[in-house]
Design an enzyme around this catalytic site. Structure first.
Site, PDB file in Angstrom:
ATOM      1  CD  GLU A 112      -5.569  -5.764  -1.136  1.00 46.93           C
ATOM      2  OE1 GLU A 112      -4.991  -4.662  -1.017  1.00 46.93           O
ATOM      3  OE2 GLU A 112      -6.285  -6.253  -0.250  1.00 46.93           O
ATOM      4  CB  CYS A 145      -5.318  -1.251  -1.541  1.00 49.27           C
ATOM      5  SG  CYS A 145      -6.601  -0.399  -0.619  1.00 49.27           S
ATOM      6  CB  CYS A 170     -10.961  -1.795   0.685  1.00 47.94           C
ATOM      7  SG  CYS A 170     -10.361  -1.172  -0.906  1.00 47.94           S
ATOM      8  CB  CYS A 210      -9.265  -3.946  -3.565  1.00 40.31           C
ATOM      9  SG  CYS A 210      -7.909  -2.788  -3.282  1.00 40.31           S
ATOM     10  CG  ASN A 248      -0.469  -0.296   2.507  1.00 44.45           C
ATOM     11  OD1 ASN A 248       0.566  -0.927   2.647  1.00 44.45           O
ATOM     12  ND2 ASN A 248      -1.168   0.159   3.524  1.00 44.45           N
ATOM     13  CB  ILE A 249       1.618   3.691  -2.313  1.00 45.87           C
ATOM     14  CG1 ILE A 249       2.454   2.468  -2.730  1.00 45.87           C
ATOM     15  CG2 ILE A 249       2.435   4.987  -2.456  1.00 45.87           C
ATOM     16  CD1 ILE A 249       2.730   2.375  -4.223  1.00 45.87           C
ATOM     17  CD  GLU A 250      -1.351   4.846   4.610  1.00 48.29           C
ATOM     18  OE1 GLU A 250      -0.852   5.696   5.386  1.00 48.29           O
ATOM     19  OE2 GLU A 250      -2.069   3.904   5.005  1.00 48.29           O
TER      20      GLU A 250
HETATM   21  N1  THU Z   1      -5.266  -1.394   2.714  1.00 46.76           N
HETATM   22  C1  THU Z   1      -4.706  -2.230   1.774  1.00 46.76           C
HETATM   23  O1  THU Z   1      -3.654  -1.928   1.215  1.00 46.76           O
HETATM   24  N2  THU Z   1      -5.348  -3.381   1.493  1.00 46.76           N
HETATM   25  C2  THU Z   1      -6.433  -3.864   2.151  1.00 46.76           C
HETATM   26  O2  THU Z   1      -6.881  -4.965   1.858  1.00 46.76           O
HETATM   27  C3  THU Z   1      -7.055  -3.049   3.206  1.00 46.76           C
HETATM   28  C4  THU Z   1      -6.525  -1.666   3.357  1.00 46.76           C
HETATM   29  C5  THU Z   1      -4.524  -0.184   3.103  1.00 46.76           C
HETATM   30  C6  THU Z   1      -5.074   1.141   2.696  1.00 46.76           C
HETATM   31  C7  THU Z   1      -4.425   2.055   3.725  1.00 46.76           C
HETATM   32  O3  THU Z   1      -3.118   2.374   3.315  1.00 46.76           O
HETATM   33  C8  THU Z   1      -4.319   1.190   4.960  1.00 46.76           C
HETATM   34  O4  THU Z   1      -4.431  -0.157   4.505  1.00 46.76           O
HETATM   35  C9  THU Z   1      -5.364   1.468   6.006  1.00 46.76           C
HETATM   36  O5  THU Z   1      -6.628   1.491   5.467  1.00 46.76           O
END
Ligand code: THU
Length: 126
Positions: free
Chosen positions: A55, A53, A85, A88, A42-44
């Site tokens: 995925e 996310c 989520c 995704c 994941n890259i915020e």
């Molecule tokens: N996130 C994912 O990368 N994959 C998931 O299946 C659930 C949520 C990430 C998004 C965000 O960076 C962090 O988790 C918290 O929501």
């Protein structure tokens, strides 16, 4: 490659996650129908909805390299077992069949396998 090995790869990808806001690390290992593995984390972003996310990172890497047929994805997170989520799930719906497998667990010995049909029943597809 078996699910336990893939989970280890997904776990390693958690180290690459850019998560200054949530501190929630997610890693993914996506397997194409011809057996190639693409990884993701994941890259915020300071503008929170811009976050991608793990995925979708993996899918984007694969699709942009010309791979569009998928068998399964294995997900690891710093919070234990994690399921995709809603965004995704819809992303997967575009490229994956009903029997596409989503695999997650607290560790490689407690993996649970669900299908896309199970996590997104009656999903939208054109
Ligand atoms: N996130 C994912 O990368 N994959 C998931 O299946 C659930 C949520 C990430 C998004 C965000 O960076 C962090 O988790 C918290 O929501």
């Amino acid at each position: 490659m078996d699910n336990r090995q893939l989970f280890k790869i997904a776990e390693e990808m958690m180290d690459k996650a850019y998560v200054p806001y949530s501190k929630f690390h997610v890693g993914a290992a996506l397997v194409t129908k011809d057996g190639k593995v693409f990884t993701g984390c994941n890259i915020e972003n300071a503008s929170y909805p811009v976050t991608i996310c793990a995925e979708r990172t993996a899918f984007s890497k694969a699709i942009s390299e010309g791979y569009t047929k998928f068998e399964k994805i294995v997900i690891a997170s710093s919070g234990g077992k994690a399921w995709p989520c809603g965004m995704c799930r819809q992303f997967m719906m575009e490229f994956c069949d009903d029997d596409f497998q989503i695999i997650s667990g607290d560790d490689e010995n407690s993996l649970e396998v669900l299908t896309l049909k199970e996590i997104l029943p009656r999903g939208f597809k054109l």
